[in-house]
Design an enzyme around this catalytic site. Structure first.
Site, PDB file in Angstrom:
ATOM      1  N   GLY A  23      -6.962  78.899 -10.060  1.00 50.44           N
ATOM      2  CA  GLY A  23      -7.239  80.437 -10.396  1.00 50.44           C
ATOM      3  C   GLY A  23      -7.469  81.099  -8.887  1.00 50.44           C
ATOM      4  O   GLY A  23      -6.840  81.098  -8.249  1.00 50.44           O
ATOM      5  N   GLU A  24      -8.441  81.816  -8.406  1.00 50.71           N
ATOM      6  CA  GLU A  24      -8.602  82.726  -7.110  1.00 50.71           C
ATOM      7  C   GLU A  24      -9.805  82.883  -6.780  1.00 50.71           C
ATOM      8  O   GLU A  24     -10.801  82.375  -7.552  1.00 50.71           O
ATOM      9  CB  GLU A  24      -8.250  83.925  -7.037  1.00 50.71           C
ATOM     10  N   ASP A  34     -11.470  64.568  -7.146  1.00 52.17           N
ATOM     11  CA  ASP A  34     -10.183  65.031  -5.660  1.00 52.17           C
ATOM     12  C   ASP A  34      -9.713  66.095  -4.281  1.00 52.17           C
ATOM     13  O   ASP A  34     -10.225  66.683  -4.065  1.00 52.17           O
ATOM     14  CB  ASP A  34      -9.731  67.387  -6.475  1.00 52.17           C
TER      15      ASP A  34
END
Length: 748
Positions: A23-24, A141
């Site tokens: 996303g952003e 991650d």
């Protein structure tokens, strides 16, 4: 969302500062609190999903966001809020001023970072992971783009819980292929072998990913840096990494061993946990390796591609890996605009404080090399502090502060940051008066430049209150805490972690003012709020519950205090471990309660166990071990075993005098305990000598009218009475009474 530019009527999106597969990221303003924040907007949940699936996904998002928001550690990005707007899930985070590790490498043209920086980053990330893994949270991650180094040298891990959310939302065709058979979400260059094979993923997978990150920042490239994604994955699964010192010989051998241990294919062969890793990195830093490399960046050739890796034939590829490509390596979302052409220019930004606060004489602009050197020295000073080398850290901070004042000005934020850190080191060295002077100077400067309600100003004022408390100036401390709390409440809200921390300190200070019921009531409120916001077993919640126990003891509610301390000890044992100092501290206080309740036999057993455990965990000369031994002796006396109590008090006194000094308060407490035992044994002449020794030392160190000094003079008078020297005893009692009246009059 982009059309309205306003989320839930509160967060105004100002500019997009990052974009990626998930996303952003936007720089935004929290209209309710008037502060700048970062808002991460995850990809929309499209109509292709069934409503039942979307409900599950929303609940999963709320759960993951709550877990992330509950992480409170200086090495973890703070989550302020989360929610959904127009089908888009969003997280509101603190706005970080710095660069992620991927960007730092790009700024440096993919050359490795200087060795001191590599070790400093490794130590900070390991500390943060040790904390999160104790909370049962695995990142999944970890990569350079998810690790930020701030302009003050602090390092923060970002995006906890985001990897699993990305998996659920479904980010791209590539990630669909990757997760189609249950493989955990991750970035190929930093994925553990068990992630690649879709196996069980736990905290050791994070350790492997960290090994990949450290390999890259130390050598300039990740351990398996091939263009083909399958080659990367096969490298992780089957190929030993090239030893780091073959690429960069000046790296410490111990550091190479640590990284190669992290990169073990078998999770059982890696370090057992991040806490163990952190201890090894601290030991490496203490050995001096972290400061032997010059601060100028060495010329190191970029790491060559591993052309020697033999790839398996295409038929062996699993279906989820076929046709997979890595694309360009992730550079991170970043929370700052693109860097200037000169990478060192971003280390210390231009000062944009109010014109009225700037010095009249305009200072010449310092060179980028000077700014970069000052930033490196500031980071080195912070590292020394993290190692507990407070005197060295303070001296380094003072030198940087003086230099920054010369080239930037006295009220430049960087100068004030160095003064703040110098003050912190003074406080940790037991020099509260000196710390108070520095904190006051930093607070006044920040108020001029940043304003009275800026978080940095409030932080300096809160530390001012803390050292006022250390100096026994609790009335002044109360006034400062109350003012800071009002400002934090106004700017951040009552449940913000910083607001709750200030309220906790205010409750503590109320107890020192003798306002015991108020102290207890406020500590209960903070404990309940922290349990609601952070969770019942969060360390901050348990710290406040510990304070509740103390307040109950001050109110002579020893049964309630005992129950509270035992609950805290049990919770800390579950989350921190049985031999963690905080767990042992709660058990110690439980022992105090048992003694106060007349259950000295139980207390004696508890303190014997504590002495053994603290000796093993902290050493026989550690102050905490000696406190447990002191309490063991006290309870021996309560059981009438005065010869044993006397022997224990003498042993502890000798060690305290050697370790802490003859006039240290705890040494004098042990000396008094010797006198108590001598009195119970009828050896009043020896007891009188000891009581006088304590009284003279306390009078010399604390002043003639200090409560402890007056208590010692009363002890001396009691001895004189026992020896039949009534005239001397009466005169001494008269002197003590006069001093108490004088003190009471002055305190009005």
């Amino acid at each position: 969302m982009a059309e309205s530019r306003l989320i839930q009527g509160r967060y105004l999106l100002l500019e997009r500062i990052g974009r990626g597969g998930m996303g952003e990221v936007w720089r935004a303003r929290d209209e309710s609190l008037g502060r700048q924040v970062a808002v991460k907007c995850l990809k929309p949940m499209g109509p292709q999903h069934e409503q039942s699936y979307l409900r599950v996904l929303r609940e999963r998002f709320r759960r993951e966001a709550r877990v992330a928001a509950g992480l409170q550690h200086r090495g973890i990005t703070v989550i302020h809020d989360f929610g959904e707007s127009d089908g888009v899930l969003f997280l509101v985070m603190e706005l970080l001023d710095g660069r992620n590790l991927s960007e730092l490498l790009e700024d440096n043209k993919q050359h490795p970072l200087p060795v001191p920086e590599v070790i400093g980053i490794a130590e900070q990330v390991a500390a943060a992971l040790a904390y999160t893994h104790r909370q049962g949270v695995v990142h999944r991650d970890l990569k350079p783009a998810n690790i930020m180094r701030l302009t003050d040298g602090a390092v923060k891990i970002c995006d906890f819980g985001i990897a699993r959310l990305g998996h659920d939302i479904g980010l791209s065709a590539q990630s669909s292929r990757l997760t189609g058979t249950g493989i955990a979400m991750g970035t190929p260059h930093y994925m553990s072998p068990e992630q690649i094979g879709g196996g069980q993923v736990d905290h050791r997978s994070d350790l492997y990913s960290l090994g990949c990150v450290l390999y890259e920042i130390a050598t300039g490239a990740p351990p398996f840096d091939m263009d083909d994604a399958w080659a990367v994955l096969v490298g992780h699964r089957d190929t030993p990494p090239t030893p780091l010192r073959e690429i960069r010989p000046e790296l410490p051998e111990t550091f190479e061993e640590i990284v190669l241990d992290l990169l073990a294919k078998d999770p059982d062969a890696r370090p057992p946990d991040a806490g163990d890793l952190h201890e090894r990195l601290l030991e490496l830093a203490l050995s001096g390796h972290a400061t032997t490399v010059p601060r100028t960046l060495p010329e190191v050739r970029p790491r060559p591609l591993r052309a020697s890796v033999r790839l398996p034939e295409p038929p062996r590829l699993p279906h989820w890996a076929r046709n997979m490509t890595t694309g360009s390596k992730a550079t991170g979302t970043g929370l700052l605009p693109a860097p200037p052409s000169d990478p060192t220019a971003s280390l210390t930004g231009a000062w944009t404080g109010p014109a009225a606060a700037r010095p009249e004489a305009v200072l010449p602009a310092p060179s980028p090399e000077v700014l970069a050197d000052l930033t490196t020295r500031h980071q080195e000073a912070l590292r020394l502090g993290r190692l507990g080398r407070w005197a060295e850290s303070g001296e380094a901070h003072r030198e940087v502060a003086a230099e920054r004042e010369r080239v930037l000005g006295a009220d430049h934020p960087d100068t004030l940051a160095s003064r703040y850190e110098a003050a912190f080191t003074l406080s940790r060295q037991g020099r509260p008066a000196d710390a108070l002077r520095e904190y006051a100077r930093a607070a006044a400067g920040r108020e001029r430049v940043l304003g009275p309600d800026h978080p940095d100003t409030l932080a300096a004022r809160q530390e001012t209150a803390y050292v006022l408390g250390q100096l026994g100036r609790h009335v002044e401390a109360h006034e400062v805490y109350a003012a800071v709390l009002a400002a934090r409440d106004r700017a951040m809200g009552p449940d913000h972690p910083d607001t709750l921390r200030c309220r906790h300190n205010l409750a503590f200070n109320l107890g020192r003012l003798g306002r015991l019921e108020e102290s207890y009531g406020m500590a209960r409120e903070v404990a309940d709020a922290r349990a609601r916001v952070l969770g019942a077993s969060h360390p901050d919640t348990l710290v406040t519950r510990y304070e509740v126990g103390y307040a109950l003891g001050q109110l002579n509610r020893w049964t309630d205090a005992l129950r509270t301390y035992r609950e805290v000890a049990a919770a800390r044992q579950r989350t921190l471990g049985a031999d963690h100092p905080d767990t042992l501290a709660a058990r110690y206080e439980a022992g105090i309660c048992l003694g106060r309740l007349g259950r000295s036999a139980e207390a004696l057993r508890l303190f014997r166990d504590l002495v053994d455990e603290r000796t093993q965990a902290q050493g026989e000369d550690h102050p905490d071990t000696l406190r447990a031994r002191h309490c063991l002796g006290v309870n021996l006396g309560r059981l009438g075993r005065w010869e044993e109590a006397l022997a224990e008090a003498r042993d502890v006194c000798v060690i305290r005098e050697r370790v802490l000094g003859a006039d240290h308060p705890e040494t004098l407490v042990s000396c008094r305990e010797i006198a108590v035992a001598l009195g119970w044994l009828g050896r009043w002449t020896e007891a009188l000598a000891r009581y006088r020794e304590v009284a003279q030392a306390r009078q010399r160190v604390l002043g003639a009218d200090h409560p402890d000094a007056l208590t010692s003079r009363s002890d001396e008078a009691h001895c004189l009475e026992q020896l039949g020297r009534s005239t001397e005893a009466v005169e001494l009692h008269r002197q003590v009474a006069a001093l108490r009246r004088t003190r009471a009059t002055r305190g009005r």
